[in-house]
Design an enzyme around this catalytic site. Structure first.
Site, PDB file in Angstrom:
ATOM      1  N   GLU A 199      -5.320   2.225   1.738  1.00  0.00           N
ATOM      2  CA  GLU A 199      -5.424   0.610   2.896  1.00  0.00           C
ATOM      3  C   GLU A 199      -5.324   1.351   4.094  1.00  0.00           C
ATOM      4  OE1 GLU A 199      -5.099  -2.333   1.393  1.00  0.00           O
ATOM      5  OE2 GLU A 199      -6.464  -0.972   0.537  1.00  0.00           O
ATOM      6  N   GLU A 200      -5.247   2.677   4.331  1.00  0.00           N
ATOM      7  CA  GLU A 200      -5.144   2.874   5.888  1.00  0.00           C
ATOM      8  C   GLU A 200      -6.456   3.213   6.462  1.00  0.00           C
ATOM      9  OE1 GLU A 200      -2.701   2.554   7.956  1.00  0.00           O
ATOM     10  OE2 GLU A 200      -0.900   2.687   7.404  1.00  0.00           O
ATOM     11  N   HIS A 231       1.950   5.426  12.255  1.00  0.00           N
ATOM     12  CA  HIS A 231       0.913   6.464  12.139  1.00  0.00           C
ATOM     13  C   HIS A 231       1.080   7.834  12.852  1.00  0.00           C
ATOM     14  CE1 HIS A 231      -2.480   2.949  11.189  1.00  0.00           C
ATOM     15  NE2 HIS A 231      -1.135   3.311   9.942  1.00  0.00           N
ATOM     16  N   ASP A 267       4.181  -4.786   4.528  1.00  0.00           N
ATOM     17  CA  ASP A 267       4.064  -3.798   4.972  1.00  0.00           C
ATOM     18  C   ASP A 267       5.240  -3.512   5.819  1.00  0.00           C
ATOM     19  OD1 ASP A 267       2.907  -1.760   5.953  1.00  0.00           O
ATOM     20  OD2 ASP A 267       0.666  -2.920   6.647  1.00  0.00           O
ATOM     21  N   HIS A 319       1.257  -1.271  -0.019  1.00  0.00           N
ATOM     22  CA  HIS A 319       0.286   0.136  -0.174  1.00  0.00           C
ATOM     23  C   HIS A 319       0.868   0.875   0.121  1.00  0.00           C
ATOM     24  CE1 HIS A 319       0.074   1.685   4.201  1.00  0.00           C
ATOM     25  NE2 HIS A 319       0.478   0.594   4.729  1.00  0.00           N
TER      26      HIS A 319
END
Length: 300
Positions: free
Chosen positions: A166-167, A265, A195, A120
């Protein structure tokens, strides 16, 4: 990535066979397969630097619905187009914003037996997402470019993908899989996902074990690649990343992660949050295993 763990795994040793040159017919020697491509730090880290620059000039992130994500897709597409891939942008809409998955096919190979490799490309709005998941995206890109540069003529067809949103809940990969016909799904031998491929302080690579399909050919190939270099691995189950969309559709999966980073994040998930040596090892592993799987004739 959150997944069920199983027992640590290391592949078996390698059997060596010695032959004198005079014992090998000239035609056989000339027919030997080309050496597997390798990826250097200088071939993968510039892609991460480019993604950081894209985030810096677009509000500090590369999230779904932003120019930062659109510029990230454009950057990867340009690199693939120059290398001779057939690329296409597949649009989807989420939360009122249209974005694109990027699909790239390397010419050749059996179209009924596809090796699909992906990552992603989007970040969260809180930061640039350079480890999560610029690192996976850059490693896949570097490996794809090396496969192209090596002149690989695969037995199986090679396809690469970079997912959006995707997040937001694996939106891009779900959109792609739901758009496939039953016949198209059956042509994908395995989906390989990457990932967080450059986490700092990595001590072992977390190789995906497909709970539904068991130990896949790809899982074995990754574990063998790492074992040959005395790099420990640990099994994790499918779930918590882009594999999930494919697993839910009955498509076998593998791949790996280097684990959740300190700054996941957050704004600090920048270039300093990636270890170049780890990132290079990941890209090198992808290129080596793809070369091996691509040269293997389909079993069915």
């Amino acid at each position: 990535m959150t997944s069920r763990r199983s027992l640590p795994r290391l592949a078996a040793g390698v059997l060596g066979i010695s032959l004198t040159l005079s014992a090998v017919p000239a035609a056989t020697a000339d027919a030997r397969p080309p050496t597997a491509p390798t990826v250097s730090e200088q071939q993968v880290m510039p892609h991460l630097q480019a993604l950081q620059r894209i985030a810096d000039r677009n509000g500090g992130n590369r999230a779904h619905g932003t120019k930062g994500y659109a510029d990230s897709v454009a950057y990867v597409k340009r690199a693939l187009d120059r290398a001779g891939f057939r690329t296409r942008l597949v649009p989807f809409t989420h939360d009122g914003a249209t974005a694109h998955n990027l699909i790239a096919d390397w010419p050749g190979g059996d179209p009924d037996h596809v090796l699909l490799t992906g990552a992603h490309l989007d970040s969260v709005k809180e930061g640039p997402g350079i480890n999560d998941n610029g690192s996976g995206s850059a490693a896949v890109l570097a490996a794809a470019l090396q496969v192209a540069a090596s002149g690989t003529k695969p037995e199986r067809h090679l396809r690469f993908a970079w997912w959006g949103a995707e997040e937001q809940g694996l939106i891009g990969s779900k959109s792609y899989v739901s758009g496939l016909s039953g016949a198209e799904r059956s042509r994908i031998d395995v989906y390989l996902n990457f990932d967080q491929a450059g986490s700092r302080n990595t001590r072992q690579w977390l190789v995906v074990h497909d709970d539904e399909h068991g130990e896949t050919e790809a899982q074995q190939a990754f574990e063998a690649w790492f074992a040959e270099r005395s790099i420990p691995t640990f099994d994790i189950g499918v779930g918590g990343s882009d594999h999930e969309s494919f697993g839910n559709a009955g498509i076998p999966s593998s791949g790996f992660s280097t684990g959740i980073s300190d700054c996941i994040h957050e704004a600090c998930d920048n270039l300093a949050n990636v270890d170049p040596k780890t990132e290079t090892t990941s890209a090198d592993a992808i290129a080596g295993v793809l070369h091996k799987l691509a040269a293997t004739k389909p079993r069915h």
